[in-house]
Scaffold this motif. Sequence first.
Motif, PDB file in Angstrom:
ATOM      1  N   GLN A  46       0.801  -1.162  -0.116  1.00  0.00           N
ATOM      2  CA  GLN A  46      -0.197   0.122  -0.109  1.00  0.00           C
ATOM      3  C   GLN A  46       0.837   1.350   0.043  1.00  0.00           C
ATOM      4  OE1 GLN A  46      -2.407   1.023   3.445  1.00  0.00           O
ATOM      5  NE2 GLN A  46      -3.999   0.667   2.380  1.00  0.00           N
ATOM      6  N   GLU A  47       0.520   2.243  -0.837  1.00  0.00           N
ATOM      7  CA  GLU A  47       1.223   3.389  -1.006  1.00  0.00           C
ATOM      8  C   GLU A  47       0.381   4.458  -1.008  1.00  0.00           C
ATOM      9  OE1 GLU A  47       4.372   5.792  -3.954  1.00  0.00           O
ATOM     10  OE2 GLU A  47       4.605   3.532  -3.779  1.00  0.00           O
ATOM     11  N   ASN A  48       0.438   5.582   0.083  1.00  0.00           N
ATOM     12  CA  ASN A  48      -0.453   6.612   0.307  1.00  0.00           C
ATOM     13  C   ASN A  48       0.384   7.889   0.169  1.00  0.00           C
ATOM     14  OD1 ASN A  48      -2.903   4.721   0.654  1.00  0.00           O
ATOM     15  ND2 ASN A  48      -1.466   4.153   2.341  1.00  0.00           N
ATOM     16  N   HIS A  49      -0.242   8.878  -0.487  1.00  0.00           N
ATOM     17  CA  HIS A  49       0.287  10.229  -0.484  1.00  0.00           C
ATOM     18  C   HIS A  49      -0.720  11.371  -0.270  1.00  0.00           C
ATOM     19  CE1 HIS A  49       3.924   8.637  -2.177  1.00  0.00           C
ATOM     20  NE2 HIS A  49       3.285   7.781  -2.922  1.00  0.00           N
ATOM     21  N   ALA A  50      -0.354  12.428   0.428  1.00  0.00           N
ATOM     22  CA  ALA A  50      -1.188  13.616   0.532  1.00  0.00           C
ATOM     23  C   ALA A  50      -0.162  14.695   0.422  1.00  0.00           C
ATOM     24  CB  ALA A  50      -1.691  13.398   2.044  1.00  0.00           C
ATOM     25  N   SER A  51      -0.801  15.599  -0.245  1.00  0.00           N
ATOM     26  CA  SER A  51      -0.102  16.881  -0.138  1.00  0.00           C
ATOM     27  C   SER A  51      -1.031  18.196   0.322  1.00  0.00           C
ATOM     28  CB  SER A  51       0.181  17.226  -1.825  1.00  0.00           C
ATOM     29  OG  SER A  51      -0.836  17.173  -2.494  1.00  0.00           O
ATOM     30  N   THR A  79      -5.091  14.904   3.945  1.00  0.00           N
ATOM     31  CA  THR A  79      -4.706  13.887   4.928  1.00  0.00           C
ATOM     32  C   THR A  79      -4.959  12.506   4.358  1.00  0.00           C
ATOM     33  OG1 THR A  79      -5.704  15.576   6.623  1.00  0.00           O
ATOM     34  CG2 THR A  79      -5.824  13.030   7.200  1.00  0.00           C
ATOM     35  N   VAL A  80      -4.235  11.578   4.805  1.00  0.00           N
ATOM     36  CA  VAL A  80      -4.568  10.253   4.394  1.00  0.00           C
ATOM     37  C   VAL A  80      -4.935   9.229   5.392  1.00  0.00           C
ATOM     38  CG1 VAL A  80      -3.346   8.351   3.327  1.00  0.00           C
ATOM     39  CG2 VAL A  80      -3.059  10.360   2.420  1.00  0.00           C
ATOM     40  N   ASN A  81      -5.874   8.571   5.376  1.00  0.00           N
ATOM     41  CA  ASN A  81      -6.256   7.552   6.244  1.00  0.00           C
ATOM     42  C   ASN A  81      -6.311   6.250   5.431  1.00  0.00           C
ATOM     43  OD1 ASN A  81      -7.044   9.352   8.410  1.00  0.00           O
ATOM     44  ND2 ASN A  81      -8.312  10.197   7.236  1.00  0.00           N
ATOM     45  N   ALA A  82      -5.705   5.191   5.941  1.00  0.00           N
ATOM     46  CA  ALA A  82      -5.689   3.907   5.180  1.00  0.00           C
ATOM     47  C   ALA A  82      -5.499   2.938   6.379  1.00  0.00           C
ATOM     48  CB  ALA A  82      -4.394   4.055   4.384  1.00  0.00           C
ATOM     49  N   GLN A  99     -10.848   1.175  11.188  1.00  0.00           N
ATOM     50  CA  GLN A  99     -10.199   2.578  11.675  1.00  0.00           C
ATOM     51  C   GLN A  99     -11.302   3.563  11.717  1.00  0.00           C
ATOM     52  OE1 GLN A  99      -8.381   4.732   7.958  1.00  0.00           O
ATOM     53  NE2 GLN A  99      -6.539   4.755   9.453  1.00  0.00           N
ATOM     54  N   ASN A 158     -12.009   7.664  12.438  1.00  0.00           N
ATOM     55  CA  ASN A 158     -11.267   8.776  12.410  1.00  0.00           C
ATOM     56  C   ASN A 158     -12.323   9.825  12.929  1.00  0.00           C
ATOM     57  OD1 ASN A 158      -9.176   8.075  10.671  1.00  0.00           O
ATOM     58  ND2 ASN A 158     -10.352   7.583   9.028  1.00  0.00           N
TER      59      ASN A 158
END
Length: 143
Positions: free
Chosen positions: A113-118, A122-125, A131, A133
């Motif tokens: 799994q690869e997650n990015h935020a800019s 916000t990234v929730n995985a 999970q 939030n």
Amino acid sequence: MIPDWLTTLAAAGSAALVNAASTDVWQTARERFLRLLGRGDPARTETAARRLDALRRSAEEPGNERALAEARSAWRQRLSDLLEEHPEAAAELRSAIAELPPPRAARVPSVAQENHASGHGTVNAVVNGDQTNIRTAPEAGGG
């Protein structure tokens, strides 16, 4: 009432037997459990042979996880009954378990799994499980 340690031994015996049903050590396991379950009685030995052969057929079917789970439960009960009736069989069951390969661990699929935020993202995985939030408003002047 059967002591807890005998219940645990019956569960270990059940797991080992069901695991062995789909391996190349089956014939050895079958013979050991026939002696254990038959206790020298031809009628009991014949009943055990039919049940063990049915287990082997079930273990050889593809996609049989549910059937094998049911078999583990049934064999745990059979072995518990045997140990309640013949507590002296505990040593023989321990010996039979020791000769069998350990149960295989369930195969867990590999997950990447690869997650990015800019920026202000916000990234929730989560891969397995839950999970929760809870978003709160930023403090005044702080953000």
